[in-house]
Structures are given as structure tokens and as C-alpha cells.
Design a protein around this motif. Sequence first.
Motif, PDB file in Angstrom:
ATOM      1  N   GLU A  87       0.831  -1.200   0.000  1.00 17.08           N
ATOM      2  CA  GLU A  87       0.000   0.000   0.000  1.00 17.08           C
ATOM      3  C   GLU A  87       0.866   1.251   0.000  1.00 17.08           C
ATOM      4  O   GLU A  87       1.849   1.349   0.735  1.00 17.08           O
ATOM      5  CB  GLU A  87      -0.902  -0.010   1.236  1.00 17.08           C
ATOM      6  CG  GLU A  87      -1.913   1.085   1.254  1.00 17.08           C
ATOM      7  CD  GLU A  87      -2.956   0.894   2.344  1.00 17.08           C
ATOM      8  OE1 GLU A  87      -3.859   1.749   2.417  1.00 17.08           O
ATOM      9  OE2 GLU A  87      -2.886  -0.085   3.108  1.00 17.08           O
ATOM     10  N   LYS A  98      -2.337   4.135  -4.029  1.00 16.35           N
ATOM     11  CA  LYS A  98      -2.793   2.861  -4.589  1.00 16.35           C
ATOM     12  C   LYS A  98      -2.357   1.685  -3.738  1.00 16.35           C
ATOM     13  O   LYS A  98      -1.530   1.817  -2.838  1.00 16.35           O
ATOM     14  CB  LYS A  98      -2.313   2.699  -6.033  1.00 16.35           C
ATOM     15  CG  LYS A  98      -0.839   2.397  -6.176  1.00 16.35           C
ATOM     16  CD  LYS A  98      -0.504   2.101  -7.627  1.00 16.35           C
ATOM     17  CE  LYS A  98       0.867   1.464  -7.734  1.00 16.35           C
ATOM     18  NZ  LYS A  98       1.058   0.692  -8.922  1.00 16.35           N
ATOM     19  N   THR A 128      -5.599  -1.391  -6.854  1.00 16.26           N
ATOM     20  CA  THR A 128      -6.675  -0.543  -6.363  1.00 16.26           C
ATOM     21  C   THR A 128      -6.138   0.882  -6.297  1.00 16.26           C
ATOM     22  O   THR A 128      -5.150   1.133  -5.605  1.00 16.26           O
ATOM     23  CB  THR A 128      -7.116  -0.975  -4.950  1.00 16.26           C
ATOM     24  OG1 THR A 128      -7.715  -2.261  -5.032  1.00 16.26           O
ATOM     25  CG2 THR A 128      -8.115   0.004  -4.357  1.00 16.26           C
ATOM     26  N   LYS A 149      -6.925   4.286  -4.841  1.00 16.73           N
ATOM     27  CA  LYS A 149      -7.773   4.684  -3.717  1.00 16.73           C
ATOM     28  C   LYS A 149      -8.786   5.763  -4.068  1.00 16.73           C
ATOM     29  O   LYS A 149      -9.947   5.675  -3.658  1.00 16.73           O
ATOM     30  CB  LYS A 149      -6.896   5.148  -2.551  1.00 16.73           C
ATOM     31  CG  LYS A 149      -6.068   4.034  -1.948  1.00 16.73           C
ATOM     32  CD  LYS A 149      -5.187   4.572  -0.845  1.00 16.73           C
ATOM     33  CE  LYS A 149      -4.334   3.483  -0.254  1.00 16.73           C
ATOM     34  NZ  LYS A 149      -3.487   3.986   0.831  1.00 16.73           N
ATOM     35  N   ASN A 150      -8.382   6.777  -4.837  1.00 15.25           N
ATOM     36  CA  ASN A 150      -9.334   7.853  -5.133  1.00 15.25           C
ATOM     37  C   ASN A 150     -10.461   7.378  -6.055  1.00 15.25           C
ATOM     38  O   ASN A 150     -11.593   7.827  -5.928  1.00 15.25           O
ATOM     39  CB  ASN A 150      -8.636   9.091  -5.695  1.00 15.25           C
ATOM     40  CG  ASN A 150      -7.761   8.805  -6.883  1.00 15.25           C
ATOM     41  OD1 ASN A 150      -7.536   7.656  -7.241  1.00 15.25           O
ATOM     42  ND2 ASN A 150      -7.237   9.852  -7.491  1.00 15.25           N
ATOM     43  N   GLU A 198     -11.699   4.254  -6.161  1.00 15.58           N
ATOM     44  CA  GLU A 198     -12.577   3.402  -5.365  1.00 15.58           C
ATOM     45  C   GLU A 198     -13.374   4.207  -4.344  1.00 15.58           C
ATOM     46  O   GLU A 198     -14.507   3.860  -4.027  1.00 15.58           O
ATOM     47  CB  GLU A 198     -11.779   2.297  -4.691  1.00 15.58           C
ATOM     48  CG  GLU A 198     -11.129   1.333  -5.661  1.00 15.58           C
ATOM     49  CD  GLU A 198     -12.101   0.731  -6.675  1.00 15.58           C
ATOM     50  OE1 GLU A 198     -13.246   0.398  -6.305  1.00 15.58           O
ATOM     51  OE2 GLU A 198     -11.708   0.587  -7.841  1.00 15.58           O
ATOM     52  N   LYS A 199     -12.793   5.283  -3.850  1.00 17.05           N
ATOM     53  CA  LYS A 199     -13.530   6.137  -2.913  1.00 17.05           C
ATOM     54  C   LYS A 199     -14.766   6.732  -3.601  1.00 17.05           C
ATOM     55  O   LYS A 199     -15.860   6.735  -3.033  1.00 17.05           O
ATOM     56  CB  LYS A 199     -12.613   7.255  -2.402  1.00 17.05           C
ATOM     57  CG  LYS A 199     -13.244   8.143  -1.369  1.00 17.05           C
ATOM     58  CD  LYS A 199     -12.245   9.175  -0.870  1.00 17.05           C
ATOM     59  CE  LYS A 199     -12.882  10.087   0.137  1.00 17.05           C
ATOM     60  NZ  LYS A 199     -11.954  11.120   0.600  1.00 17.05           N
ATOM     61  N   ASN A 203     -11.240  -3.360  -0.835  1.00 15.69           N
ATOM     62  CA  ASN A 203     -10.313  -2.912  -1.874  1.00 15.69           C
ATOM     63  C   ASN A 203     -10.666  -3.571  -3.200  1.00 15.69           C
ATOM     64  O   ASN A 203     -10.121  -4.602  -3.541  1.00 15.69           O
ATOM     65  CB  ASN A 203      -8.878  -3.240  -1.484  1.00 15.69           C
ATOM     66  CG  ASN A 203      -8.482  -2.563  -0.208  1.00 15.69           C
ATOM     67  OD1 ASN A 203      -8.348  -1.355  -0.161  1.00 15.69           O
ATOM     68  ND2 ASN A 203      -8.328  -3.337   0.849  1.00 15.69           N
TER      69      ASN A 203
END
Length: 191
Positions: free
Chosen positions: A39, A43, A73, A75-76, A78-79, A104
Motif C-alpha cells: 500500500e 494505490k 486498487t 484509492k481515489n 474506489e472512494k 479494496n
Amino acid sequence: MEVFKIIDKAIVKNIDLQKFNFSHLNYMYDYNTGIFYKETETKIDVLSYGFNYDYRDNDPISISHENFVPWITFKNVEKILNFVLYNLYETKQITNAHNFYVNNQKTLFIDEPMINEDAFIYELYKDKQYLEQNILKSTESAEILIKNHFFSFFENFSTLQDINDKIIEKYEWQQWNKFFLRTTILKLLSY
């Protein structure tokens, strides 16, 4: 299942992705999933794996080439998607491979298998016996595959701009489903 725990420990020990800053979530029999992940701020690089085995008696056991896959993944992305497509199963604390999967989602993955069955033809457990030499051969094959192919996949897609340049601009939209899971259009809207 004790046999899977022992094989999982051997995989973690022999592949040793911790030296590349990957963490590990133990294999879960109920979901046939184990996870290595790294992580960063933007990402998560993920390598998931599972096993082939006879469900009646868990014998013989080998690494599943279909379940040995890299994915990323962002992060932004998927958020945004989790806000639009509410995730009923989302939890804040990651305690196992299943929770990791739920929290995730795969922003980017490779649809076509990067390996063929020959890399993992070795049975790791057969006739109630651990086959140490085969475990070693399988993990050596896995480590070569990870270093030669999976790491380059993670490096080639280190930013969202890479996705734009190497997929969205390069391929016709009908081919995007080879790279994106979930609803492709929503992913693209979030870029």
C-alpha cells in the motif's frame, strides 16, 4: 484446515515478498484466497492466490494458476465508486483476506492469465503427504513470475495518467473490460 495453513506458511516463507514491502494476509479456506499487498498513499498493489484441490477430501492440492493474479486498487477511484455504488460489506478494519477483498475492489487487473498451467503443475500435497520439493519448485516458479511480470504490471500503472495513456487512449472502449472490473463507465467517469 491445517494443511492449507502449513502450505500457506511455506509459500510466504519461500516467496518472501516482505523484502519488497509487501504485507501478507493468510490464506482463507472458505474463500480460497490469500493476499500479498503493498500500500502507498494513492494505490494498493495486490497479488492474490488460491489453490486447486478436491473439495471432498482436500487431496491433492496445487497452486491455482487462475487465482494467481495481480491487480491494483487506486484509492481515489474506489472512494468515488464506493460513494456512488454503496458497498454494504465495507469495514474499516482489515483483519483477513476476505475483508481485504470487500474493502479494496479491483480498479485495474489483467483479464488474460499471465501464466500457463505448466508453472504450477506440481502437487504440493498428495496422499496426505507434503511434497516439499514440489512446494519449493512451485514457489520458485511463482517468484520468477512475480518479479518478471507482476512487478512490471504494478510499475507500468503507477498513476491514473498511466491508465489513461496505456489503456483508455490506446484501446477501443469495447476492450476496456479486459482491464476494469465493476462498471467500466463509472470507473472512467471517476478519472
